[in-house]
Design a protein around this motif. Structure first.
Motif, mmCIF file in Angstrom:
data_model
loop_
_atom_site.group_PDB
_atom_site.id
_atom_site.type_symbol
_atom_site.label_atom_id
_atom_site.label_comp_id
_atom_site.label_asym_id
_atom_site.label_seq_id
_atom_site.Cartn_x
_atom_site.Cartn_y
_atom_site.Cartn_z
ATOM 1 N N VAL A 169 4.104 38.980 -66.368
ATOM 2 C CA VAL A 169 4.285 37.674 -66.997
ATOM 3 C C VAL A 169 5.090 37.879 -68.275
ATOM 4 O O VAL A 169 4.890 38.859 -69.003
ATOM 5 C CB VAL A 169 2.928 36.989 -67.286
ATOM 6 C CG1 VAL A 169 2.102 37.789 -68.270
ATOM 7 C CG2 VAL A 169 3.126 35.564 -67.777
ATOM 8 N N SER A 170 6.040 36.994 -68.513
ATOM 9 C CA SER A 170 6.886 37.100 -69.697
ATOM 10 C C SER A 170 6.131 36.594 -70.924
ATOM 11 O O SER A 170 5.080 35.949 -70.823
ATOM 12 C CB SER A 170 8.167 36.296 -69.507
ATOM 13 O OG SER A 170 7.871 34.910 -69.432
ATOM 14 N N THR A 171 6.692 36.868 -72.089
ATOM 15 C CA THR A 171 6.039 36.422 -73.320
ATOM 16 C C THR A 171 6.006 34.900 -73.439
ATOM 17 O O THR A 171 5.175 34.358 -74.172
ATOM 18 C CB THR A 171 6.771 37.011 -74.546
ATOM 19 O OG1 THR A 171 8.169 36.705 -74.456
ATOM 20 C CG2 THR A 171 6.601 38.525 -74.591
ATOM 21 N N ASP A 172 6.888 34.212 -72.687
ATOM 22 C CA ASP A 172 6.856 32.748 -72.710
ATOM 23 C C ASP A 172 6.133 32.165 -71.494
ATOM 24 O O ASP A 172 6.235 30.979 -71.209
ATOM 25 C CB ASP A 172 8.268 32.168 -72.826
ATOM 26 C CG ASP A 172 9.182 32.565 -71.666
ATOM 27 O OD1 ASP A 172 8.715 33.288 -70.764
ATOM 28 O OD2 ASP A 172 10.363 32.166 -71.670
ATOM 29 N N GLY A 173 5.411 33.029 -70.758
ATOM 30 C CA GLY A 173 4.515 32.549 -69.710
ATOM 31 C C GLY A 173 5.063 32.483 -68.305
ATOM 32 O O GLY A 173 4.376 32.025 -67.389
ATOM 33 N N ARG B 89 5.925 33.750 -64.615
ATOM 34 C CA ARG B 89 5.445 34.772 -63.697
ATOM 35 C C ARG B 89 6.625 35.444 -63.013
ATOM 36 O O ARG B 89 7.623 34.797 -62.700
ATOM 37 C CB ARG B 89 4.512 34.170 -62.639
ATOM 38 C CG ARG B 89 3.242 33.579 -63.211
ATOM 39 C CD ARG B 89 2.215 33.312 -62.114
ATOM 40 N NE ARG B 89 2.715 32.440 -61.075
ATOM 41 C CZ ARG B 89 2.623 31.116 -61.093
ATOM 42 N NH1 ARG B 89 2.057 30.510 -62.119
ATOM 43 N NH2 ARG B 89 3.072 30.390 -60.094
ATOM 44 N N THR C 187 1.642 41.543 -69.307
ATOM 45 C CA THR C 187 2.795 41.186 -70.133
ATOM 46 C C THR C 187 3.933 42.183 -69.921
ATOM 47 O O THR C 187 3.734 43.393 -69.933
ATOM 48 C CB THR C 187 2.409 41.155 -71.618
ATOM 49 O OG1 THR C 187 1.352 40.212 -71.807
ATOM 50 C CG2 THR C 187 3.597 40.745 -72.472
ATOM 51 N N CYS C 188 5.126 41.640 -69.674
ATOM 52 C CA CYS C 188 6.293 42.463 -69.372
ATOM 53 C C CYS C 188 7.492 41.922 -70.142
ATOM 54 O O CYS C 188 7.762 40.716 -70.104
ATOM 55 C CB CYS C 188 6.574 42.443 -67.868
ATOM 56 S SG CYS C 188 8.051 43.345 -67.363
ATOM 57 N N ASP C 189 8.199 42.816 -70.839
ATOM 58 C CA ASP C 189 9.362 42.368 -71.610
ATOM 59 C C ASP C 189 10.686 42.768 -70.967
ATOM 60 O O ASP C 189 11.742 42.685 -71.598
ATOM 61 C CB ASP C 189 9.299 42.900 -73.039
ATOM 62 C CG ASP C 189 9.278 44.418 -73.106
ATOM 63 O OD1 ASP C 189 9.369 45.058 -72.042
ATOM 64 O OD2 ASP C 189 9.162 44.961 -74.231
#
Length: 203
Positions: free
Chosen positions: A130-134, A136, A174-176
């Protein structure tokens, strides 16, 4: 713990203008091989590449590696048929199944291994980035308890409905890395991806 992986590569690439998106080379490597290599270098066990029946071009573009080929003769009937073809081919005693899309060349080994570690710690969960802005992303790791539900999906939606029905099992990680959230459907998508990739490489 035993984990298998499916790489879904049987789509017709109908939205990609003038060619097949999985055969396009980025930095000299076909898109499908980018994904195969990312998984090959991860901690995952058995890897299955699902292609359309008699689609030698995608198989050749993937090349040799630590994956085996499964053909889906019903690929035209939607993504769910590739999911079923892949599910039939894996060891049913596997504790989990990682499903990756072959049109996401930005997927790299590091986040894949992070997802695998999270699943090892939460073996009954659905694990996904999931990205930092939510948002998927992919790949997604599914527990064995949901293999039957995945096999019952129909149409061109993959596991989307199963994911929606089992929110109590969600374990987002969380994945960037943008590659976990970027697929290639059109030439415009490809141009945007390549431009971003080149910018990253220059930094």
């Amino acid at each position: 713990m035993k984990l298998a992986a499916l790489i879904l590569a049987a789509g017709s690439s109908s939205r990609f203008e003038d060619g097949h998106k999985l055969l396009v080379e980025i930095n000299g490597v076909p898109i499908v091989r980018h994904v195969c290599t990312a998984l090959e270098q991860s901690k995952i066990g058995d890897i299955v590449l699902v292609t359309a029946s008699r689609d030698d071009a995608v198989a050749k573009a993937a090349g040799p590696g630590r994956w085996r080929l499964v053909e889906n003769p019903r690929a035209r009937d939607g993504l769910s048929t590739s999911l079923r073809a892949g599910l039939r081919s894996i060891d049913q005693s596997a504790d989990g199944l990682l499903i990756a899309l072959a049109d996401m060349p930005g997927i790299t080994t590091t986040p894949v291994d992070t997802l695998i570690s999270a699943f090892e710690d939460n073996p009954g969960a659905i694990v996904f980035p999931v990205s930092t802005d939510g948002r998927r992303g992919h790949p997604i790791i599914w527990p064995r308890s949901l293999f039957a539900a995945l096999g019952a999906v129909s149409g061109d939606t993959g596991g989307r409905s199963v994911l929606a029905d089992h929110q109590d099992l969600w374990h987002p990680v969380t994945c960037d890395e943008p590659g976990a959230f970027t697929d290639i459907d059109t030439r415009a998508d490809l141009e945007t991806f390549v431009a971003a990739d080149q910018t990253t490489r220059r930094k």
